[in-house]
Enzyme design. Sequence first.
Site, PDB file in Angstrom:
ATOM      1  N   ASP A 109      50.213  18.697  15.602  1.00 38.11           N
ATOM      2  CA  ASP A 109      50.354  20.144  15.484  1.00 38.11           C
ATOM      3  C   ASP A 109      48.943  20.722  15.353  1.00 38.11           C
ATOM      4  O   ASP A 109      48.258  20.932  16.351  1.00 38.11           O
ATOM      5  CB  ASP A 109      51.233  20.387  14.245  1.00 38.11           C
ATOM      6  N   LYS A 137      52.302  19.689  20.107  1.00 37.80           N
ATOM      7  CA  LYS A 137      52.336  21.159  20.043  1.00 37.80           C
ATOM      8  C   LYS A 137      50.898  21.607  20.296  1.00 37.80           C
ATOM      9  O   LYS A 137      50.193  22.045  19.384  1.00 37.80           O
ATOM     10  CB  LYS A 137      52.828  21.604  18.664  1.00 37.80           C
TER      11      LYS A 137
END
Length: 188
Positions: A109, A137
């Site tokens: 992330d 992500k």
Amino acid sequence: MSKDYKPPYVKKILVSSRKVKKGIKKAAKWLDDKFMSKKTTPIFVSVLKGSLPFYGELVKHIHFDVLFDYIAISSYKGKITCTSKPKIIFDLTNDVKGKDVVVIEDVVDRGNTLSLLVSLLKKRKAKSVIVMVLVDKSDMRTVPFKPDYVCFELLHDPFLIGWGLDYNEKARNLPYIAEFDKSYIDRI
Ligand code: IMP
Ligand code: MG
């Protein structure tokens, strides 16, 4: 056959169980191509707890010897935003010096966790480090970090659950990758 468990906090299934398995099989093939012809036994590092389902599925499809190892790095305080700097709370049992290391993680992330882990492995003089992630992500990075292999790229910041990914330690067992319904924050 019975249907997959779908609790109310699942907003949307983003990657079906069948597609996840197919994607992981492809990742195993990529590792086979890298390691099958080499005379090396890489250490497969599972980043606990989230990588366990991905790790378990991946190792079923590889065709070379590996050593299993585990590390736990904590940064989340149970909600959906990063609240603290990553910290090692359970360390590896193998000495990685001179070894090929394959890190297996559920998601990258902001990039903090994996960049910390990769610098630690390099400091401990691993011969090589490869990072495999189930989900990237990639538009969320605050620290530059590029995994070596990504099974699925999911953008625009959905909070993900399933295949090891949790909300407040729940939902790791869902057999698909889904978007968490944020109206359930603090309710489960
Ligand atoms: P980082 O921000 O790249 O350091 O990610 C750290 C950790 O946050 C990951 O290993 C996951 O445990 C967790 N995480 C990040 N995004 C999600 C998500 O969408 N769902 C569940 N956990 C997440
Ligand atoms: Mg994790």
